[in-house]
Design a protein around this motif. Structure first.
Motif, PDB file in Angstrom:
ATOM      1  N   THR A 297       0.778  -1.332  -0.087  1.00 41.44           N
ATOM      2  CA  THR A 297      -0.408  -0.167  -0.437  1.00 41.44           C
ATOM      3  C   THR A 297       1.141   1.802  -0.024  1.00 41.44           C
ATOM      4  O   THR A 297       0.378   2.351   0.654  1.00 41.44           O
ATOM      5  N   ALA A 298       2.131   1.276  -0.063  1.00 41.41           N
ATOM      6  CA  ALA A 298       2.924   2.417  -0.147  1.00 41.41           C
ATOM      7  C   ALA A 298       1.843   3.304  -0.821  1.00 41.41           C
ATOM      8  O   ALA A 298       2.418   2.686  -2.361  1.00 41.41           O
ATOM      9  N   ASN A 299       2.510   5.148  -1.299  1.00 43.44           N
ATOM     10  CA  ASN A 299       2.641   5.489  -2.699  1.00 43.44           C
ATOM     11  C   ASN A 299       4.208   5.897  -2.960  1.00 43.44           C
ATOM     12  O   ASN A 299       4.896   5.854  -2.408  1.00 43.44           O
ATOM     13  N   ARG A 300       4.085   5.830  -3.954  1.00 47.19           N
ATOM     14  CA  ARG A 300       5.261   6.124  -4.412  1.00 47.19           C
ATOM     15  C   ARG A 300       5.138   6.603  -6.217  1.00 47.19           C
ATOM     16  O   ARG A 300       3.922   6.260  -6.812  1.00 47.19           O
ATOM     17  N   TRP A 301       5.414   7.728  -6.063  1.00 40.64           N
ATOM     18  CA  TRP A 301       5.679   8.732  -7.261  1.00 40.64           C
ATOM     19  C   TRP A 301       6.434   8.309  -8.145  1.00 40.64           C
ATOM     20  O   TRP A 301       8.264   9.780  -7.390  1.00 40.64           O
TER      21      TRP A 301
END
Length: 465
Positions: A297-301
């Protein structure tokens, strides 16, 4: 537009971002090919390439509005297939972090609640009927090809059954292959740097199962949301009705407080929430599925907007910016990015105009992710174990103000409506700081716990045990 204005576009990935991108490209390109690794099912079935398909998916109103403009009738077809229309906040029992149930104000936002599989299948059926769009399934991209001018001229695909490789020429390539995108590797093979990445991980996980809605069930609500209140209360739960007379029932925990996927542990986790409502539902509804867990569920940009990319290449959806799925932003942001791409291509009067139109296009697409990124990572930074970013004084002030917003949203119809517009990705988060709204938020006192009878499970529900 003339029929021979633009040539062939290739979209990598046949999920929601890829489908909507293909639809947008069909207005400007003579032909569009969607390359998809999976065999696409003939019905609304779970497929391997969507690992979260069994979990709750929110397609917020801001995304559905775009889909209805691009593919009229999708909403009607979803409801005909059993999807459940919801009006927010009327149809949802929502316990905010302020320990208040929101009042059932007249609905200001409309949703259609369905499984991810039904939603994607319905959208894909509409896209398949658009002239010029074709699908190459069970094929995976292995590399990009550059033309004499250094622009992307196509790609190589491999048949996953036979291993045979084929070159596809393209006047534009769009990567919509999602979190598992291999684009950084492909760029490295042709001499380009990998993008800078921002990752914010709150170590949040969730567990889901399907429940049959009991015969004779009645209530003032159709959906339930017991919102987490970190750092003190890192656990939450949500339940929405979906097609097939079912509830999709999910519990979540942040900061590594993952919900179990065994029967007893799942029930005990639900019973530990700030309200007994969801635990009560488990006592009266028949489970009709296993319990599935999810923790990626990590946010990754990936900041492609900061990178010099070869010409005629764009990145969209989770390939660009993947959000913590618990907030349900991904599909709606992808729809908004596709809409931006439509505006960019609308200025192309001939093939010669395409390079000019694409200049700055990646930055414009990435701009649509900024507001959702702020909401998602800001929420995740409330967990003290979150890694990848530190909470600044500004973050703390913003979160303190948003706490006041959620307190006011429980019993102020205007604040509730404004918050739901932001939640549904219609307005940017800055709208909550407007001169019209701020006085309503700031003048409100923090209320105590709601009375015990603020929510009552209806009489027809009789415990199974």
């Amino acid at each position: 537009m003339t029929e021979d204005r633009l040539g062939h576009a290739v979209v990598i990935g046949g999920s929601m971002a890829g489908l909507l991108t293909a639809r947008v490209l069909s207005d400007s390109f003579r032909s569009v090919t969607v390359v998809e690794r999976d065999r696409l099912p003939d019905g609304p079935d779970v497929r391997k390439g969507v690992p979260q398909a069994r979990h709750l998916h929110a397609f917020w109103a801001g995304g559905m509005e775009i889909v209805e403009r691009l593919l009229p009738g999708v909403g009607t077809d979803l409801v005909a297939a059993g999807a459940v229309p919801l009006g927010l906040p009327t149809d949802m029992a929502w316990l905010t972090p302020a320990d208040r149930w929101t009042q059932p104000f007249p609905a200001t936002q409309r949703l259609v609640s369905a499984t991810r599989s039904l939603l994607e299948w319905t959208v894909r059926r509409h896209v398949e009927n658009v002239a010029g769009i074709s699908f190459r399934t069970e094929h995976e991209v292995t590399s990009l090809k550059l033309g004499p001018t250094g622009e992307v001229s196509g790609l190589t695909v491999r048949n996953r059954s036979t291993g045979a490789r084929t070159d596809l020429s393209a006047d534009l390539v769009v990567d919509a292959s999602g979190r598992s995108s291999k684009l950084p590797d492909w760029l490295g093979e042709i001499g380009y740097a990998a993008p800078e990445e921002s990752t914010v991980d709150s170590f949040l996980g969730y567990a889901t199962r399907m429940l049959e809605i009991p015969a004779g069930f009645t209530s003032r609500w159709k959906a339930v949301y017991v919102q987490p209140a970190p750092p003190v209360h890192p656990r939450g739960g949500i339940m929405f009705p979906i097609e097939g007379n079912r509830w999709v029932f999910t519990v979540s925990g942040g900061g590594g407080d993952y919900p179990p996927i065994d029967e007893q542990g799942f029930r005990e986790f639900a019973a530990s929430l700030r309200s007994p409502l969801l635990a009560n539902v488990l006592e009266v509804a028949e489970p009709i599925s296993p319990i599935w867990g999810y923790r990626r569920t990590a946010n990754r940009w990936r900041h492609y907007e900061k990178l010099t990319l070869p010409g005629r290449l764009l990145v969209i959806g989770d390939s660009l910016c993947a959000f913590n799925p618990v907030y349900g932003q991904g599909m709606t942001v992808a729809a908004k990015e596709a809409e931006v791409l439509a505006g960019i291509l609308a200025g192309c009067a001939s093939p010669a105009d395409l390079p000019r139109a694409l200049a700055g296009a990646q930055a414009s697409i990435a701009e649509r992710a900024k507001g959702p990124w702020m909401l998602s990572t800001g929420s995740d930074l409330r967990y003290p174990t979150t890694v990848g970013a530190t909470t600044t004084r500004v973050d703390r002030l913003v979160n303190k103000y948003l706490d006041r917003v959620l307190t006011a949203a429980a019993d102020d119809a205007a604040v509730n409506a404004a918050f739901l517009r932001v939640l549904n990705l219609i307005d940017e988060p800055q709208a909550l700081f407007s001169p019209r709204l701020m006085p309503r938020v700031l003048r409100r006192r923090r209320l105590g716990p709601a009375p015990a009878n603020d929510f009552v499970v209806s009489e027809p529900l009789v415990a199974r045990r």
